[in-house]
Every structure is written in structure tokens, then in C-alpha cells.
Design a protein around this motif. Structure first.
Motif, short mmCIF file in Angstrom:
data_model
loop_
_atom_site.label_atom_id
_atom_site.label_comp_id
_atom_site.label_asym_id
_atom_site.label_seq_id
_atom_site.Cartn_x
_atom_site.Cartn_y
_atom_site.Cartn_z
N THR A 103 0.83 -1.20 0.00
CA THR A 103 0.00 0.00 0.00
C THR A 103 0.87 1.24 0.00
O THR A 103 2.07 1.17 0.27
N VAL A 137 -3.88 3.19 0.32
CA VAL A 137 -4.51 2.58 -0.86
C VAL A 137 -3.57 1.52 -1.43
O VAL A 137 -2.35 1.61 -1.25
N MET A 146 -2.90 -0.36 -8.02
CA MET A 146 -4.02 0.24 -8.75
C MET A 146 -3.54 1.47 -9.49
O MET A 146 -2.54 2.08 -9.13
N GLY A 147 -4.31 1.87 -10.50
CA GLY A 147 -4.05 3.14 -11.17
C GLY A 147 -4.48 4.30 -10.29
O GLY A 147 -5.21 4.12 -9.31
N TRP A 148 -4.07 5.51 -10.63
CA TRP A 148 -4.35 6.69 -9.80
C TRP A 148 -5.86 6.90 -9.62
O TRP A 148 -6.32 7.14 -8.50
N ASP A 149 -6.64 6.81 -10.69
CA ASP A 149 -8.09 7.03 -10.57
C ASP A 149 -8.73 5.99 -9.65
O ASP A 149 -9.62 6.32 -8.86
N ASP A 150 -8.28 4.75 -9.74
CA ASP A 150 -8.81 3.70 -8.86
C ASP A 150 -8.39 3.93 -7.41
O ASP A 150 -9.16 3.67 -6.48
N GLN A 151 -7.17 4.43 -7.21
CA GLN A 151 -6.72 4.73 -5.85
C GLN A 151 -7.56 5.84 -5.24
O GLN A 151 -7.94 5.78 -4.07
N ALA A 186 -10.67 6.63 -6.08
CA ALA A 186 -12.00 6.08 -5.82
C ALA A 186 -11.98 5.23 -4.55
O ALA A 186 -12.90 5.29 -3.72
N PHE A 187 -10.93 4.44 -4.37
CA PHE A 187 -10.78 3.61 -3.18
C PHE A 187 -10.71 4.49 -1.93
O PHE A 187 -11.37 4.23 -0.92
N ARG A 202 -14.08 6.02 -1.07
CA ARG A 202 -14.95 5.04 -0.40
C ARG A 202 -14.58 4.91 1.06
O ARG A 202 -15.44 4.86 1.93
#
Length: 171
Positions: free
Chosen positions: A52, A85, A89-94, A96-97, A100
Motif C-alpha cells: 500500500t 490505498v 491500482m491506477g491513480w483514478d482507482d486509488q 475512488a478507493f 470510499r
């Protein structure tokens, strides 16, 4: 043969000297009366590296908020929150994570609404005062837990409402 014996003795003495004992407030490589063995082996980490990373939710002086991979103070911004995070993961997914996780933390900080109950009779004034006092204590603990400003405003309003009700009941 003699050389093998020397290597074996060297290995044996290295193992003995690696043991550490705690003797009161000091440490020693020799056993002492009442001393306890201490694990001095190095911490084992994952050879593949961390799983992470930390990302930062920053607020600019204009009031805009951004997730960034670098510390907020490097840009002169104010730190709002940090989240761990997954690194794969890609930056956008990080982002979004992290969003959340932020929403889940905000929901956990809010007290859950109790189901409506219709009692047969009105609870006594003492019971109401005690319940309001417990509510104020709970709200105080939430405020000390370190929430965001919008959470603290909600807590402040709820606490004021509870204290006003206590005043009207003359608790």
C-alpha cells in the motif's frame, strides 16, 4: 579438520553473542540473575516491497480539495485526510478507493438512527435527563475522536440541541 573445528566454534560463539538479555533497565549479551531473553532479531519485511501507499486529501487556500500523492505542505496546502490505498491500482482507482474509505469513516462517525418507539407512558424526567446526559457524553467523545469540520459542526449542533432540551426539562 582443525579448520572445520575453528569455523564451528566461530559460528557457535556468534550465536551465543547474538542473544540479548534484559537485566532491569539495562541490556546485556550475558545472562544475569532475573534477566529475561529479548528477541533481537531484525524485523522481517516483505521482499516484494510494500503493498500500500499513503495518499493525501488536501485543501487549497481557495477552498478546493484534491487527492495528491505528495504531502500537502509541499504545495502550501492544508492536510484534510490521509488514506492507505493498494499500490497496484491506477491513480483514478486509488482515488475512488480512498473516497470510499472516507465515506465509510464518515458514516461510521455518525450515530445510527434508532427505530421509532412508541412507549405506553412518557419516561420520567430523571430518565430523560440521564439519557440526554449520556447523549452529550457520546457526542463529546465523537468530537474528541478527530473528525472533519463538517462532522464537528453536526456534533456541535446535536450537542447544543441536547443541552437545550436538558435546560427546558430543568435537569
Amino acid at each position: 579438520m582443525l579448520m572445520l573445528l575453528g569455523i564451528a566454534l566461530l559460528g557457535f560463539t556468534a550465536d551465543v553473542s547474538a542473544q540479548v538479555y534484559r537485566c532491569g533497565n539495562t541490556y546485556s549479551d550475558e545472562p544475569c540473575k532475573g534477566g529475561k531473553e529479548v528477541d533481537a532479531s531484525p524485523a522481517v519485511s516483505d521482499p516484494q516491497g510494500p503493498k500500500t501507499k499513503l495518499i493525501y486529501f488536501c485543501s487549497t487556500s481557495q477552498g478546493k480539495r484534491y487527492w495528491t500523492a505528495e504531502e500537502c505542505r509541499n504545495r502550501g496546502w492544508t492536510l484534510e485526510r490521509t488514506e492507505r490505498v493498494p499500490i497496484n491500482m491506477g491513480w483514478d482507482d486509488q482515488v475512488a478507493f480512498a473516497d470510499r474509505q472516507k465515506r465509510n469513516a464518515a458514516q461510521a462517525a455518525m450515530p445510527s438512527a434508532a427505530p421509532a418507539q412508541y412507549p405506553q407512558q412518557q419516561p420520567s424526567r430523571k430518565a430523560q435527563c440521564d439519557a440526554l446526559d449520556e447523549q452529550v457524553k457520546y457526542l463529546d467523545s465523537m468530537g474528541r475522536a478527530g473528525s472533519r469540520l463538517y462532522d464537528l459542526d453536526w456534533i456541535r449542533r446535536q450537542r447544543k440541541e441536547a443541552r437545550d432540551t436538558q435546560f427546558r426539562l430543568r435537569c
